[in-house]
Design a protein around this motif. Structure first.
Motif, PDB file in Angstrom:
ATOM      1  N   VAL A  11     -42.511-123.297 -27.106  1.00 34.20           N
ATOM      2  CA  VAL A  11     -41.340-122.427 -27.194  1.00 34.20           C
ATOM      3  C   VAL A  11     -40.090-123.203 -26.799  1.00 34.20           C
ATOM      4  CG1 VAL A  11     -42.690-120.345 -26.758  1.00 34.20           C
ATOM      5  CG2 VAL A  11     -41.647-121.580 -24.824  1.00 34.20           C
ATOM      6  N   GLU A  12     -38.948-122.582 -27.030  1.00 30.85           N
ATOM      7  CA  GLU A  12     -37.673-123.204 -26.660  1.00 30.85           C
ATOM      8  C   GLU A  12     -37.680-123.569 -25.172  1.00 30.85           C
ATOM      9  OE1 GLU A  12     -35.544-123.634 -29.253  1.00 30.85           O
ATOM     10  OE2 GLU A  12     -37.087-122.622 -30.415  1.00 30.85           O
ATOM     11  N   GLY A  13     -37.191-124.787 -24.868  1.00 34.83           N
ATOM     12  CA  GLY A  13     -37.053-125.192 -23.478  1.00 34.83           C
ATOM     13  C   GLY A  13     -38.345-125.535 -22.768  1.00 34.83           C
ATOM     14  N   CYS A  14     -39.410-125.814 -23.512  1.00 34.87           N
ATOM     15  CA  CYS A  14     -40.696-126.094 -22.860  1.00 34.87           C
ATOM     16  C   CYS A  14     -40.784-127.510 -22.291  1.00 34.87           C
ATOM     17  CB  CYS A  14     -41.855-125.848 -23.827  1.00 34.87           C
ATOM     18  SG  CYS A  14     -41.934-127.001 -25.208  1.00 34.87           S
ATOM     19  N   GLY A  15     -39.865-128.391 -22.681  1.00 29.32           N
ATOM     20  CA  GLY A  15     -39.871-129.754 -22.148  1.00 29.32           C
ATOM     21  C   GLY A  15     -40.361-130.808 -23.119  1.00 29.32           C
ATOM     22  N   LYS A  16     -40.397-130.485 -24.400  1.00 33.75           N
ATOM     23  CA  LYS A  16     -40.904-131.438 -25.391  1.00 33.75           C
ATOM     24  C   LYS A  16     -40.113-132.744 -25.404  1.00 33.75           C
ATOM     25  CE  LYS A  16     -40.510-128.327 -28.716  1.00 33.75           C
ATOM     26  NZ  LYS A  16     -39.269-129.024 -28.938  1.00 33.75           N
ATOM     27  N   SER A  17     -38.803-132.637 -25.455  1.00 31.18           N
ATOM     28  CA  SER A  17     -37.972-133.848 -25.581  1.00 31.18           C
ATOM     29  C   SER A  17     -38.201-134.816 -24.427  1.00 31.18           C
ATOM     30  CB  SER A  17     -36.487-133.461 -25.658  1.00 31.18           C
ATOM     31  OG  SER A  17     -36.240-132.664 -26.793  1.00 31.18           O
ATOM     32  N   THR A  18     -38.277-134.276 -23.211  1.00 32.88           N
ATOM     33  CA  THR A  18     -38.522-135.117 -22.040  1.00 32.88           C
ATOM     34  C   THR A  18     -39.869-135.813 -22.143  1.00 32.88           C
ATOM     35  OG1 THR A  18     -37.176-133.704 -20.614  1.00 32.88           O
ATOM     36  CG2 THR A  18     -38.819-135.098 -19.528  1.00 32.88           C
ATOM     37  N   ILE A  20     -41.729-136.384 -24.841  1.00 35.89           N
ATOM     38  CA  ILE A  20     -41.766-137.343 -25.952  1.00 35.89           C
ATOM     39  C   ILE A  20     -41.164-138.668 -25.507  1.00 35.89           C
ATOM     40  CG2 ILE A  20     -40.780-137.876 -28.215  1.00 35.89           C
ATOM     41  CD1 ILE A  20     -41.094-134.884 -28.886  1.00 35.89           C
ATOM     42  N   ALA A  21     -40.039-138.609 -24.813  1.00 38.30           N
ATOM     43  CA  ALA A  21     -39.393-139.843 -24.352  1.00 38.30           C
ATOM     44  C   ALA A  21     -40.299-140.610 -23.391  1.00 38.30           C
ATOM     45  CB  ALA A  21     -38.063-139.508 -23.674  1.00 38.30           C
ATOM     46  N   LEU A  22     -40.968-139.906 -22.493  1.00 40.63           N
ATOM     47  CA  LEU A  22     -41.868-140.563 -21.540  1.00 40.63           C
ATOM     48  C   LEU A  22     -43.073-141.177 -22.247  1.00 40.63           C
ATOM     49  CD1 LEU A  22     -41.804-137.946 -18.639  1.00 40.63           C
ATOM     50  CD2 LEU A  22     -40.810-140.256 -18.606  1.00 40.63           C
ATOM     51  N   LEU A  23     -43.628-140.456 -23.221  1.00 42.74           N
ATOM     52  CA  LEU A  23     -44.785-140.993 -23.942  1.00 42.74           C
ATOM     53  C   LEU A  23     -44.381-142.183 -24.794  1.00 42.74           C
ATOM     54  CD1 LEU A  23     -47.788-140.773 -24.579  1.00 42.74           C
ATOM     55  CD2 LEU A  23     -47.189-139.199 -26.444  1.00 42.74           C
ATOM     56  N   TRP A  24     -43.214-142.112 -25.416  1.00 46.27           N
ATOM     57  CA  TRP A  24     -42.724-143.261 -26.197  1.00 46.27           C
ATOM     58  C   TRP A  24     -42.613-144.498 -25.303  1.00 46.27           C
ATOM     59  CZ3 TRP A  24     -38.459-146.332 -25.443  1.00 46.27           C
ATOM     60  CH2 TRP A  24     -38.198-147.281 -26.448  1.00 46.27           C
ATOM     61  N   VAL A  34     -44.199-147.612 -32.127  1.00 41.22           N
ATOM     62  CA  VAL A  34     -44.034-146.164 -32.052  1.00 41.22           C
ATOM     63  C   VAL A  34     -42.660-145.763 -32.572  1.00 41.22           C
ATOM     64  CG1 VAL A  34     -44.183-144.148 -30.539  1.00 41.22           C
ATOM     65  CG2 VAL A  34     -45.408-146.251 -29.925  1.00 41.22           C
ATOM     66  N   ILE A  35     -42.618-144.679 -33.350  1.00 44.04           N
ATOM     67  CA  ILE A  35     -41.342-144.090 -33.731  1.00 44.04           C
ATOM     68  C   ILE A  35     -41.311-142.640 -33.255  1.00 44.04           C
ATOM     69  CG2 ILE A  35     -41.118-145.594 -35.738  1.00 44.04           C
ATOM     70  CD1 ILE A  35     -41.582-143.028 -37.465  1.00 44.04           C
ATOM     71  N   VAL A  36     -40.114-142.155 -32.982  1.00 43.62           N
ATOM     72  CA  VAL A  36     -39.902-140.772 -32.561  1.00 43.62           C
ATOM     73  C   VAL A  36     -39.049-140.080 -33.613  1.00 43.62           C
ATOM     74  CG1 VAL A  36     -38.820-139.275 -30.839  1.00 43.62           C
ATOM     75  CG2 VAL A  36     -40.110-141.293 -30.109  1.00 43.62           C
ATOM     76  N   THR A  37     -39.452-138.867 -33.977  1.00 43.71           N
ATOM     77  CA  THR A  37     -38.678-138.107 -34.944  1.00 43.71           C
ATOM     78  C   THR A  37     -38.746-136.630 -34.589  1.00 43.71           C
ATOM     79  OG1 THR A  37     -38.294-137.823 -37.321  1.00 43.71           O
ATOM     80  CG2 THR A  37     -40.602-137.886 -36.582  1.00 43.71           C
ATOM     81  N   ARG A  38     -38.120-135.776 -35.402  1.00 44.19           N
ATOM     82  CA  ARG A  38     -38.068-134.359 -35.045  1.00 44.19           C
ATOM     83  C   ARG A  38     -37.986-133.497 -36.292  1.00 44.19           C
ATOM     84  NH1 ARG A  38     -31.918-133.102 -32.794  1.00 44.19           N
ATOM     85  NH2 ARG A  38     -30.783-133.596 -34.719  1.00 44.19           N
ATOM     86  N   VAL A 193     -47.131-133.259 -15.997  1.00 45.04           N
ATOM     87  CA  VAL A 193     -47.266-132.973 -17.430  1.00 45.04           C
ATOM     88  C   VAL A 193     -47.454-134.271 -18.199  1.00 45.04           C
ATOM     89  CG1 VAL A 193     -46.114-132.033 -19.467  1.00 45.04           C
ATOM     90  CG2 VAL A 193     -45.945-130.831 -17.281  1.00 45.04           C
ATOM     91  N   HIS A 194     -46.664-135.283 -17.845  1.00 46.23           N
ATOM     92  CA  HIS A 194     -46.778-136.588 -18.509  1.00 46.23           C
ATOM     93  C   HIS A 194     -48.171-137.183 -18.338  1.00 46.23           C
ATOM     94  CE1 HIS A 194     -45.982-140.616 -19.888  1.00 46.23           C
ATOM     95  NE2 HIS A 194     -46.151-141.117 -18.677  1.00 46.23           N
ATOM     96  N   GLN A 195     -48.716-137.099 -17.144  1.00 45.44           N
ATOM     97  CA  GLN A 195     -50.048-137.667 -16.899  1.00 45.44           C
ATOM     98  C   GLN A 195     -51.114-136.932 -17.709  1.00 45.44           C
ATOM     99  OE1 GLN A 195     -50.585-140.466 -15.294  1.00 45.44           O
ATOM    100  NE2 GLN A 195     -48.412-140.610 -14.769  1.00 45.44           N
ATOM    101  N   THR A 196     -50.994-135.622 -17.832  1.00 46.04           N
ATOM    102  CA  THR A 196     -51.933-134.856 -18.649  1.00 46.04           C
ATOM    103  C   THR A 196     -51.844-135.285 -20.110  1.00 46.04           C
ATOM    104  OG1 THR A 196     -51.745-132.956 -17.158  1.00 46.04           O
ATOM    105  CG2 THR A 196     -52.633-132.533 -19.353  1.00 46.04           C
TER     106      THR A 196
END
Length: 210
Positions: A11-18, A20-24, A34-38, A193-196
């Motif tokens: 959902v909106e504001g769930c933290g996806k962008s943060t 994605i950046a950490l996983l990248w 790796v590439i990031v897109t949306r 969340v990142h570790q999971t």
């Protein structure tokens, strides 16, 4: 290793962008390409469609129009960016994909499942995620985060009831496709969340080279 397609949903504001950046950062440091897109977006044409879709002034957009615009943006995105990257052996991290259509236009707008399935098949051209990371937070938590960023886009302006239907749509998808979709509790700390997510992706990549 062949290309790997990993999508992030929620959902909106769930933290996806943060996340994605950490996983990248983690995967890049590990030596992966790796590439990031949306979505909607990722290419000039799809980004132009994004501008139409999310413009808060377009409040009278009909559900069918919304669905077709998302499908058009996705078709161009897959054709121009995602499919070539996977063919080149890259890992693609994508902020939203076809599951969002099922949740937002299906559960949220009430459009027929068969219509969504047909359009997703056309738009994706058979390209489908190897792994989907669904970051789940209560709707009120996500919207508070999203709206703290400034002016609300057209989707963020929707009612609480709409966003609750979207969340339930995502949870139903996770329950029906738990091999692909990993349900990630999103109210934990950013690092937890990142570790999971890391554990899920590490397992995926290890299985692909065995």
């Amino acid at each position: 290793m062949s290309g790997c397609f990993i999508t992030f949903e929620g959902v909106e504001g769930c933290g996806k962008s943060t996340q994605i950046a950490l996983l990248w950062e983690y995967l890049t440091e590990a030596g992966y390409d790796v590439i990031v897109t949306r979505e909607p977006g990722g290419t000039p044409i799809a980004e132009a469609i994004r501008g139409v879709l999310l413009n808060p002034d377009h409040e009278n957009m009909g559900p069918a129009v919304e669905l077709l615009l998302y499908a058009a943006a996705r078709a161009q995105h897959v054709f121009e960016k995602i499919a070539p990257a996977l063919a080149a052996g890259q890992i693609v991290l994508c902020d939203r994909f076809a599951d969002s259509t099922t949740a937002y236009q299906g559960a949220g707008r009430g459009l027929h499942a068969e219509l969504l399935h047909t359009l997703n098949e056309i738009a994706t051209g058979g390209v489908w995620p190897d792994c989907t990371l669904l970051i789940d937070v209560p709707v009120t938590v996500g919207l508070e985060r999203a709206r703290s960023r400034g002016r609300k886009d057209r989707i963020e302006q929707e009612s609480i009831d709409f966003h609750e239907r979207v969340r339930q749509g995502f949870l139903s998808l996770a329950a029906s496709d738990h091999d692909r979709i990993h349900l990630i509790p999103g109210e934990a700390s950013v690092d937890e969340v990142h570790q999971t997510i890391r554990r899920a992706v590490e397992a995926l990549l290890a299985a692909r080279v065995e």
